[in-house]
Design an enzyme around this catalytic site. Sequence first.
Site, PDB file in Angstrom:
ATOM      1  N   ASP A  98       0.805  -1.224   0.000  1.00 40.93           N
ATOM      2  CA  ASP A  98       0.000   0.000   0.000  1.00 40.93           C
ATOM      3  C   ASP A  98       0.836   1.271   0.000  1.00 40.93           C
ATOM      4  O   ASP A  98       0.375   2.317   0.449  1.00 40.93           O
ATOM      5  CB  ASP A  98      -0.933  -0.023   1.228  1.00 40.93           C
ATOM      6  CG  ASP A  98      -2.020   1.039   1.161  1.00 40.93           C
ATOM      7  OD1 ASP A  98      -2.411   1.401   0.054  1.00 40.93           O
ATOM      8  OD2 ASP A  98      -2.453   1.507   2.224  1.00 40.93           O
ATOM      9  N   CYS A 155     -27.188  -8.294  -1.599  1.00 39.85           N
ATOM     10  CA  CYS A 155     -26.923  -7.616  -0.325  1.00 39.85           C
ATOM     11  C   CYS A 155     -26.530  -6.156  -0.544  1.00 39.85           C
ATOM     12  O   CYS A 155     -25.692  -5.839  -1.394  1.00 39.85           O
ATOM     13  CB  CYS A 155     -25.818  -8.353   0.434  1.00 39.85           C
ATOM     14  SG  CYS A 155     -25.393  -7.610   2.026  1.00 39.85           S
ATOM     15  N   CYS A 167     -20.697  -6.543   6.837  1.00 38.78           N
ATOM     16  CA  CYS A 167     -20.612  -7.543   5.772  1.00 38.78           C
ATOM     17  C   CYS A 167     -20.917  -8.933   6.327  1.00 38.78           C
ATOM     18  O   CYS A 167     -20.254  -9.388   7.268  1.00 38.78           O
ATOM     19  CB  CYS A 167     -19.221  -7.548   5.141  1.00 38.78           C
ATOM     20  SG  CYS A 167     -19.022  -8.775   3.831  1.00 38.78           S
TER      21      CYS A 167
END
Length: 370
Positions: A132, A189, A246
């Site tokens: 990252d 969802c 989630c």
Amino acid sequence: MTALEDRLRLKARAEGFAQLRIADPSAAAKAGQRLQEFLSFGYQGDMGWLKETAERRADPLALWPAARSAIMLAMSYAPDIDPLQRLEAKDSGVISVYALGRDYHDVVKGKLKHLAQWLARETGQGVKVFVDTAPLMEKPLAEAAGLGWQGRHTNLVSRELGSWFFLGAILSAAELARDAPESDHCGSCRACLDICPTRAFPKPYQLDARRCISYLTIEHKGHIDREFRESIGNRIYGCDDCLAVCPWNKFAQTARESKLQARDDLVAPKLADLARLDDQAFRKLFSGSPVKRTGRDRFIRNVLIAIGNSGDRSLAKEAERRLDDPSALVRAMAVWALARLLPAADFAVLRARHAVQETDDAVSAEWQKA
């Protein structure tokens, strides 16, 4: 003899990685197109480096033409606390789960280097590691490698790890066997989209960072717009809402790496204590933490927004102390917090004492709008 890829996976497990998958470095060809769409809408906000590095970011081979394999790794940081429950304690600040332990850049990169060095010795080929910190699009590559898929909240989701994991990458000049890509399992969802306090998702699979609490409290360098402050609540560094809801998290396993486990003093720090931090105390408290990279002034800005949202009159004195802070970011949010906590008459007294002395236009505007 055991296949090189199998031995590589065993080595990765020994380093603390939950999973390892391999992709062709050019497998995420559509990622560059999605990035350009994101940038065309200006969704990157202050993150100018995304635009500056867009061309290299779109293709790993632009970073390193010799790369033949993208080895993608996942390290769990799944919490043993309920991230959403902390939002109820209005006198405490909420720091994103990923930042409650040691800085993942240091932890994951150290382990990636060990693994990459072993691979280089075994293959005789060059390697490069990424966590990252370089223009490499880890999430699309991880999807291509089969680690997970980019969910409707744009973060990676795994059927085995849920949403709570860090990504690391090793580019290798060695040709390694590829894994099958992962497909989308979000179904119908919408939990991650519907819970977002600031409505940061213009549509599924698209994020407007300028509205995202993680962006606003971490990356955004200036004053936070008034329309977002109340929605921020007591989140003082990042936001976990879209991850926490989630349903795939039911499969997540609590982080094994001790350095990534939450520090007790950061799980629910008192806003009153945080508001008193000067630069030296801030650096000491967050030594080795990713929070430190935000800097003291932006962090106290966030703390004062949380104080303003607390409804706790006893915290007004902490905000009042910050009216003379050297940072205009801090002074402005102190004004906003006091306007929300104090009776009109008490606030008028402070305005008469401080507003006429203010030299920063943004802070003066806060006095006028209050």
